[in-house]
Design an enzyme around this catalytic site. Structure first.
Site, PDB file in Angstrom:
ATOM      1  N   ASP A  15       0.840  -1.285  -0.093  1.00 20.81           N
ATOM      2  CA  ASP A  15      -0.012  -0.065  -0.073  1.00 20.81           C
ATOM      3  C   ASP A  15       0.841   1.279   0.014  1.00 20.81           C
ATOM      4  O   ASP A  15       0.664   2.101   0.880  1.00 20.81           O
ATOM      5  CB  ASP A  15      -1.073   0.057   1.151  1.00 20.81           C
ATOM      6  CG  ASP A  15      -1.855  -1.332   1.341  1.00 20.81           C
ATOM      7  OD1 ASP A  15      -2.327  -1.784   0.428  1.00 20.81           O
ATOM      8  OD2 ASP A  15      -1.983  -1.810   2.398  1.00 20.81           O
ATOM      9  N   GLU A 174     -11.210   0.708  -3.878  1.00 12.76           N
ATOM     10  CA  GLU A 174     -10.722   1.258  -2.631  1.00 12.76           C
ATOM     11  C   GLU A 174      -9.162   1.974  -2.917  1.00 12.76           C
ATOM     12  O   GLU A 174      -9.168   2.150  -4.117  1.00 12.76           O
ATOM     13  CB  GLU A 174     -10.304  -0.123  -1.775  1.00 12.76           C
ATOM     14  CG  GLU A 174      -9.304  -0.979  -2.484  1.00 12.76           C
ATOM     15  CD  GLU A 174      -9.342  -2.193  -1.553  1.00 12.76           C
ATOM     16  OE1 GLU A 174      -9.946  -2.542  -0.459  1.00 12.76           O
ATOM     17  OE2 GLU A 174      -8.532  -3.224  -2.159  1.00 12.76           O
TER      18      GLU A 174
END
Length: 523
Positions: A15, A174
């Site tokens: 991420d 997302e």
């Protein structure tokens, strides 16, 4: 499109979020159940990164009590605005809660959290419009990507949330990031889940609240359905260079072994150039090192503080591993204790000198000695093991989580290799302990080579002891059982020190890693 095959930050650095200040780039990554949280790296070329600290380095910022594997800190966004660094993220313990911290220097100190109680969901992003209004954009389950104005000083939402975009139809839209480029606003997201269907998609609109028009050729980046050596590519972030060109960081995995293959290092950070075509960005040339650098990190009984690479699940390393005047003591209190570092290389040799019956005395509350070096760096494996004092059971462990791990441990007058795969526990081998016990775990290439067979995993884990007469193997096991595909979850392997009962005194620990196994064989 040729994507990179080597990460810029290897091993369990998922991420990624990037920002630039002047000529320097800064990177933040998820840390999940491990503390300290959110590692921060710095670079001047987007290819070579230096670990400079953590955004969450103390318990007041990172309450992890009750955290489950793959809970904790999810998907940070790192930005620089109005002379300060801003990091916003989600803490998942029982339920997701968002908060932000700030700092004048990315290396710290970072502030205590500002909690945002009315924003329910994950993957928050911060952006500021022309008049300085702070915009919080995040993922809300069942609604896709949503947004509200935020008072960043208090964590209060100033408007009702509004829906922005649900992506192109892939599951789990997302990881949003919002940018202004010229007169338009771009919304970059991840879709398809963070597995083999992972992808990066983009939309643009006239304002930060849209309406957003999807790029007709979405996704702009994905490896799904290909034989690329790096898979699950997605969750990207864009950054503009001082000369006006752009680059992208994103996560990916390196699966190996028989079909369907397994990845063991977790999701790593990759990078590439960005080319704009008719107002839309897309990946161009790879940004990657010529090779993942070899590394030797040595933790000795005397020296400086713990290396910044060290972490622990649900606790801070210095709360778990105490410095003594004759080594470092690890104690099992509420349950088994573990402290270690990420496995950042495909192949590893880790060693620890353990004195399970040694007398532990003279705590040094400074946090303990240690150090690190590149190949050719410091340190041997310590001196003779003492005797007398409190007994314990512990040693070296390689794990994805507590339920999927291999350890070689000293217990009483025996040394044994033990594997845990979910509810199954197995003793791989054992031997008598000697006066000085040097435990060793090796991650080596898989020895199976059956054509078109299913018996070749990504690697093998070998457990044993080392002494004057060399390495003595106690047992080995297929590395697939310590992969994300088997264990599930969001992290990668870690390797370090464990204590399952009582307390254990460690003289030293050494991690040597390389992506070329011949490098380790030559040591």
């Amino acid at each position: 499109m040729q994507l990179p095959v080597r990460p810029v930050v290897p091993g369990f650095h998922p991420d990624p979020s990037v920002c630039r200040v002047g000529d320097v780039y800064y990177l933040a990554n998820s840390s999940f159940e491990y503390a300290p949280g959110v590692p921060i790296h710095r670079s001047t070329d987007l290819c070579t990164w230096e670990h400079i600290g953590h955004a969450l380095d103390r318990p007041s910022q990172l309450p992890l009590e009750g955290v489950a594997p793959s809970g904790g800190i999810l998907a940070p966004t790192l930005r620089h605005h109005d002379g300060r660094f801003w990091m916003i993220t989600t803490l998942l313990v029982d339920e997701p809660r968002m908060f932000l911290v700030t700092a004048e220097n990315a290396a710290g100190p970072w502030s205590d959290p500002v909690w945002i109680p009315d924003a329910r969901g994950i993957d928050p992003d911060l952006a500021w419009d022309e008049d300085g209004t702070c915009l919080l954009t995040w993922t809300r389950f069942g609604e896709g990507i949503v947004q509200a104005e935020l008072d960043a000083r208090t964590g209060v939402l100033l408007t009702e949330r509004r829906r922005l975009w649900q992506g192109t139809g892939g599951k789990f839209p997302e990881g949003p990031h919002l940018y202004r480029v010229g007169a338009l606003w771009y919304l970059l997201i991840a879709e398809g889940g963070t597995e083999r269907g992972h992808a990066v998609t983009i939309a643009r609109g006239p304002s930060p609240s849209g309406p957003f028009e999807a790029y007709p050729a979405n996704p702009i980046l994905t490896a799904r359905g290909t034989d690329a050596p790096v898979q699950s590519t997605g969750h990207a972030d864009l950054v503009q260079r001082p000369d006006g060109t752009w680059a992208m960081v994103y996560l990916g995995v390196r699966p190996r072994g028989s079909s369907p293959e397994w990845h063991v290092l977790g999701r790593e950070t990759f990078a590439c150039e960005v080319r704009w075509d008719e107002g839309w960005p897309g990946p161009a040339e790879p940004i990657q090192p010529k090779a993942v650098p070899d590394l030797t990190e040595h933790l000795a009984a005397t020296g400086g503080p713990l290396p910044p690479s060290w972490l622990a699940p649900g606790a801070f390393p210095t709360d778990v591993l105490k410095a003594m005047d004759n080594g470092r003591r690890l104690t099992a209190t509420a349950g088994p204790a573990f402290v270690g570092r990420r496995q950042e290389h495909l192949y590893v040799r880790a060693r620890a000198v353990v004195a399970a019956d040694a007398k532990a005395h003279g705590p040094d509350e400074s946090g303990g000695p240690g150090g690190s070096s590149r190949p050719g760096g410091s340190g041997g494996l310590g001196g003779p093991v003492g005797s007398g004092g409190t007994a314990g059971t512990g040693g070296l462990e390689l794990r994805i989580d507590a339920r999927h791990a291999v350890r070689v441990e000293a217990t009483g007058d025996r040394v044994r290799a033990v594997a845990r795969i979910g509810p199954a526990h197995a003793v791989l081998g054992e031997a008598a302990a000697t006066g000085q016990t040097t435990l060793e775990l090796r991650v080596v290439p898989h020895s199976a080579a059956t054509p078109f067979g299913t018996d070749m995993g990504p690697d093998e884990i070998v457990a044993g002891t080392s002494g004057p007469d060399g390495f003595h193997e106690l047992g080995r096991i297929d590395g697939r059982y310590f992969s994300t595909e088997v264990a599930a979850g969001m992290t990668g392997r870690t390797i370090g020190l464990t204590c399952s009962e009582g307390e254990v005194l460690f003289r030293s620990f050494t991690y040597s890693g390389a992506d070329d196994p011949l490098t380790l064989d030559a040591q």
